[in-house]
Scaffold this active site. Structure first.
Site, mmCIF file in Angstrom:
data_model
loop_
_atom_site.group_PDB
_atom_site.id
_atom_site.type_symbol
_atom_site.label_atom_id
_atom_site.label_comp_id
_atom_site.label_asym_id
_atom_site.label_seq_id
_atom_site.Cartn_x
_atom_site.Cartn_y
_atom_site.Cartn_z
ATOM 1 N N PHE A 32 -6.186 4.579 -8.310
ATOM 2 C CA PHE A 32 -4.795 4.873 -8.666
ATOM 3 C C PHE A 32 -4.526 4.376 -10.099
ATOM 4 C CE2 PHE A 32 -0.193 4.133 -8.584
ATOM 5 C CZ PHE A 32 0.263 5.303 -8.015
ATOM 6 N N ASP B 101 -6.579 -2.961 -2.766
ATOM 7 C CA ASP B 101 -5.262 -2.343 -2.826
ATOM 8 C C ASP B 101 -5.068 -1.595 -1.503
ATOM 9 O OD1 ASP B 101 -3.004 -0.754 -3.267
ATOM 10 O OD2 ASP B 101 -3.365 -0.722 -5.426
ATOM 11 N N ARG C 12 -1.415 17.412 -1.099
ATOM 12 C CA ARG C 12 -1.615 16.230 -0.254
ATOM 13 C C ARG C 12 -0.594 16.259 0.875
ATOM 14 N NH1 ARG C 12 -0.991 10.147 -2.608
ATOM 15 N NH2 ARG C 12 1.145 10.894 -2.784
ATOM 16 N N TYR D 21 6.800 0.606 0.582
ATOM 17 C CA TYR D 21 7.707 1.769 0.663
ATOM 18 C C TYR D 21 6.994 3.026 1.129
ATOM 19 C CZ TYR D 21 5.795 2.199 -4.109
ATOM 20 O OH TYR D 21 4.969 2.251 -5.190
ATOM 21 N N LYS D 22 5.688 2.946 1.387
ATOM 22 C CA LYS D 22 4.945 4.121 1.853
ATOM 23 C C LYS D 22 4.993 4.140 3.386
ATOM 24 C CE LYS D 22 2.516 4.403 -2.477
ATOM 25 N NZ LYS D 22 1.368 4.060 -3.315
#
Ligand SMILES: *Cc1c(COP(=O)(O)O)cnc(C)c1O
Length: 420
Positions: A128, A205, A380, A230-231
């Protein structure tokens, strides 16, 4: 496959799903919208608005500064909740604070300081962006070498790839447990063990893993980890992140941002910085209490669901998606851009298509299916096992095949929007 899965079959899977009732714990404002982007921003838990209103009106409005006597522990308490129900860590090993980016910087710098003499940092070339940028900065500041590990865009790295890249000069390895683009899943225990044998730290991560796969940090002997809330964890936009440091390492690691929340005996306000003896030393400054408050109801749902049941359902949703993509989307020019084996995949699935950007936008605006686009040409789709139903996956792929077969996306302009 014996014919494609029918919608009837998807309905039966929902009827038999032990987690089906948990969908009611979320606000479903538009029943016809199929939301497959919970891996980017999780849905709003139904209990959150009232909880936040109470914190605002009562704790802030009425109790004012007196509320700090309870607020002061929230980062720690929510960290323990995450440790117990999501991360498989021990009490006192996780705190919620700052953003994932900042936590990654803190723990990477602390790990590098603990490996003096070693001059190499390893990172997945497809990691990322924020992780890569932060490590580039750290390497430049310290005159270290950042080595990128070439990895397959769809299959991700293997344990062997990482093991082969390790040598006596590597201080730190930064890897995602679940890759943000393909969803490929790495074996945390095997990679951590290989790095330890080579004398390097692994900083994981967990942004796309937390809340979707059991990461079992204690059982896997993990040293360091960070991740978003928040995911899959549904803490709300910009919710503060978590960090994990294995208990045995805490006293020996110094983080680089010496703020007063990391200070031993914070309110003695002494003349010199002296880090707290425990995980609190990785805190920095006054936390965003209203954002932390939103994590309380969000994490409560995980205690009920159980991460193993979530994983089982996440794998089943992913398999349904892959089966339908094989049957319906391959003839339309899509290819699977994620590992085919569900044990090697997190909860989301990526599909490659030359026109993926326009397809992802048309899917939202014309078909009411929210996924997202990732470079270079990936659509995605992230079913979140807490609230995504099997029929949602079936309907989403049905709408997708219909849209592409009719060429609806071809009517959109080619220019890309600011956020994908
Ligand atoms: C989403 C994500 C981040 C986000 O970091 P922020 O500091 O919250 O912007 C970081 N790393 C990975 C792997 C992610 O998927």
């Amino acid at each position: 496959m014996n014919g494609e899965p029918s919608r009837r079959m998807a309905e039966e899977r929902d009827a038999a799903d032990p987690l089906a009732g948990l969908r009611d714990r979320f606000v479903i404002a538009e029943p016809d919208l199929i939301y497959l982007d919970g891996n980017s921003l999780g849905r709003l838990p139904a209990a959150t608005p009232d909880h936040l209103a109470r914190v605002v009106r009562q704790e802030w409005g009425t109790d004012l500064v007196r509320s700090w006597s309870t607020w002061i522990d929230w980062g720690r308490r929510l960290g323990d909740t995450l440790a117990a129900h999501v991360l498989g860590a021990r009490p006192g090993e996780v705190v919620v604070s700052d953003s994932t980016s900042v936590n990654l910087y803190k723990l990477a710098a602390a790990a590098l300081d603990a490996r003096p003499g070693r001059r190499t940092i390893l990172v997945d070339a497809e990691e990322f962006p924020t992780d890569r940028y932060l490590l580039q900065g750290l390497a430049e500041q310290r005159g270290l070498t950042l080595r990128t590990l070439p990895s397959d865009l769809d299959e991700g790295l293997t344990v062997t790839d990482v093991r082969d890249a390790l040598d006596g000069d590597v201080a730190l390895v930064v890897l995602s447990a679940v890759s943000y683009r393909s969803g490929s899943l790495l074996d945390l225990g095997a990679v951590t063990a290989a790095a330890r044998e080579a004398g390097a730290y692994v900083l994981w991560d967990l942004s796309h893993a937390a809340g979707s796969v059991p990461v079992e940090l204690a059982a896997n002997g993990v040293d360091l980890a960070v991740g978003c809330t928040y995911k899959y964890l549904n803490g709300g936009p910009g919710a503060p992140a978590f960090l994990y440091v294995r208990r045995e390492l805490q006293g020996g690691l110094r983080q680089p941002i010496q703020g007063w929340f990391g200070q031993r005996d914070q309110f003695r306000m002494g003349p010199r910085y002296e880090p707290a003896p425990d995980v609190d030393r990785f805190l920095v400054g006054t936390p965003p209490i209203l954002s932390l408050a939103a994590l309380e109801p969000a994490l409560a749902v995980f205690a009920e669901a159980g991460i193993d049941r979530l994983r089982a359902k996440g794998m089943a949703l992913g398999e349904l998606m892959v089966d339908l993509a094989d049957a319906w989307l391959t003839p339309l020019g899509f290819t699977l851009a994620s590992p085919r084996d569900p044990r090697r995949r997190g909860s989301h699935v990526s599909l490659a298509h030359p026109d993926a950007l326009r397809i992802s936008r048309a899917l939202i605006s014309e078909a009411g299916v929210v996924g997202d686009f990732r470079t270079p040409d990936r659509l995605r789709l992230g079913p979140a096992p807490l609230y995504t139903r099997f029929v949602d996956v079936w309907d989403a792929l049905d709408r997708l095949r219909d849209l592409v077969a009719r060429g609806v996306h071809e009517q959109l302009p080619v220019a890309s929007p600011r956020v994908t």
